[in-house]
Design a protein around this motif. Structure first.
Motif, short mmCIF file in Angstrom:
data_model
loop_
_atom_site.label_atom_id
_atom_site.label_comp_id
_atom_site.label_asym_id
_atom_site.label_seq_id
_atom_site.Cartn_x
_atom_site.Cartn_y
_atom_site.Cartn_z
N ASP A 16 -9.02 -5.93 1.22
CA ASP A 16 -9.79 -5.28 2.27
C ASP A 16 -10.94 -6.24 2.58
O ASP A 16 -11.79 -6.48 1.72
N ILE A 47 -3.94 -1.82 2.28
CA ILE A 47 -5.04 -2.18 1.40
C ILE A 47 -6.31 -1.54 1.94
O ILE A 47 -6.71 -1.76 3.07
N ASP A 48 -6.97 -0.74 1.09
CA ASP A 48 -8.17 -0.02 1.51
C ASP A 48 -9.15 0.04 0.34
O ASP A 48 -8.81 0.56 -0.72
N ARG A 50 -11.27 -1.02 -2.82
CA ARG A 50 -11.22 -1.91 -3.98
C ARG A 50 -9.79 -2.06 -4.52
O ARG A 50 -9.53 -1.80 -5.69
N GLU A 51 -8.90 -2.46 -3.64
CA GLU A 51 -7.50 -2.70 -4.01
C GLU A 51 -7.15 -4.12 -3.60
O GLU A 51 -7.73 -4.66 -2.66
N ILE A 52 -6.19 -4.70 -4.30
CA ILE A 52 -5.60 -5.97 -3.86
C ILE A 52 -4.10 -5.82 -3.94
O ILE A 52 -3.58 -4.92 -4.61
N ASP A 53 -3.41 -6.70 -3.25
CA ASP A 53 -1.96 -6.77 -3.31
C ASP A 53 -1.62 -8.22 -3.63
O ASP A 53 -2.00 -9.12 -2.89
N ARG A 67 2.09 -1.54 -10.42
CA ARG A 67 0.67 -1.25 -10.15
C ARG A 67 -0.09 -1.44 -11.45
O ARG A 67 0.33 -0.93 -12.49
N THR A 69 -4.25 -2.00 -13.18
CA THR A 69 -5.70 -2.09 -13.05
C THR A 69 -6.09 -3.49 -13.48
O THR A 69 -5.69 -3.94 -14.56
#
Length: 80
Positions: A16, A47-48, A50-53, A67, A69
């Protein structure tokens, strides 16, 4: 970004851009202690915040990675 999972030797991640500036180089630390350097070059579809891909070679690799952490350390911010 579908053509490669690496750019300039870094793993490519989607972020994000309101949280991590595009072009930023980060260290990603997985729960098992493994670390890799990545570069934020994509915004992804879902992606929104505090996420990454993490881009992977194929769907099977993505499913195996799953998935997780992770911890992120920003090493250098990209240009806006």
């Amino acid at each position: 970004m579908r053509e490669t999972q690496y750019y300039d030797g870094y793993r490519v991640i989607a972020v994000d851009p309101d949280v991590i500036t595009l072009g930023s180089v980060v260290t990603v630390r997985l729960d098992n202690g493994y670390e890799f350097e990545a570069i934020a070059l994509d915004t992804g579809g879902g992606i929104d915040g505090r996420e990454i891909d993490v881009l992977t070679a194929d769907r099977d690799s993505a499913m195996q990675f799953g998935r997780q952490t992770v911890q992120i350390k920003i090493n250098g911010e990209g240009a806006d």
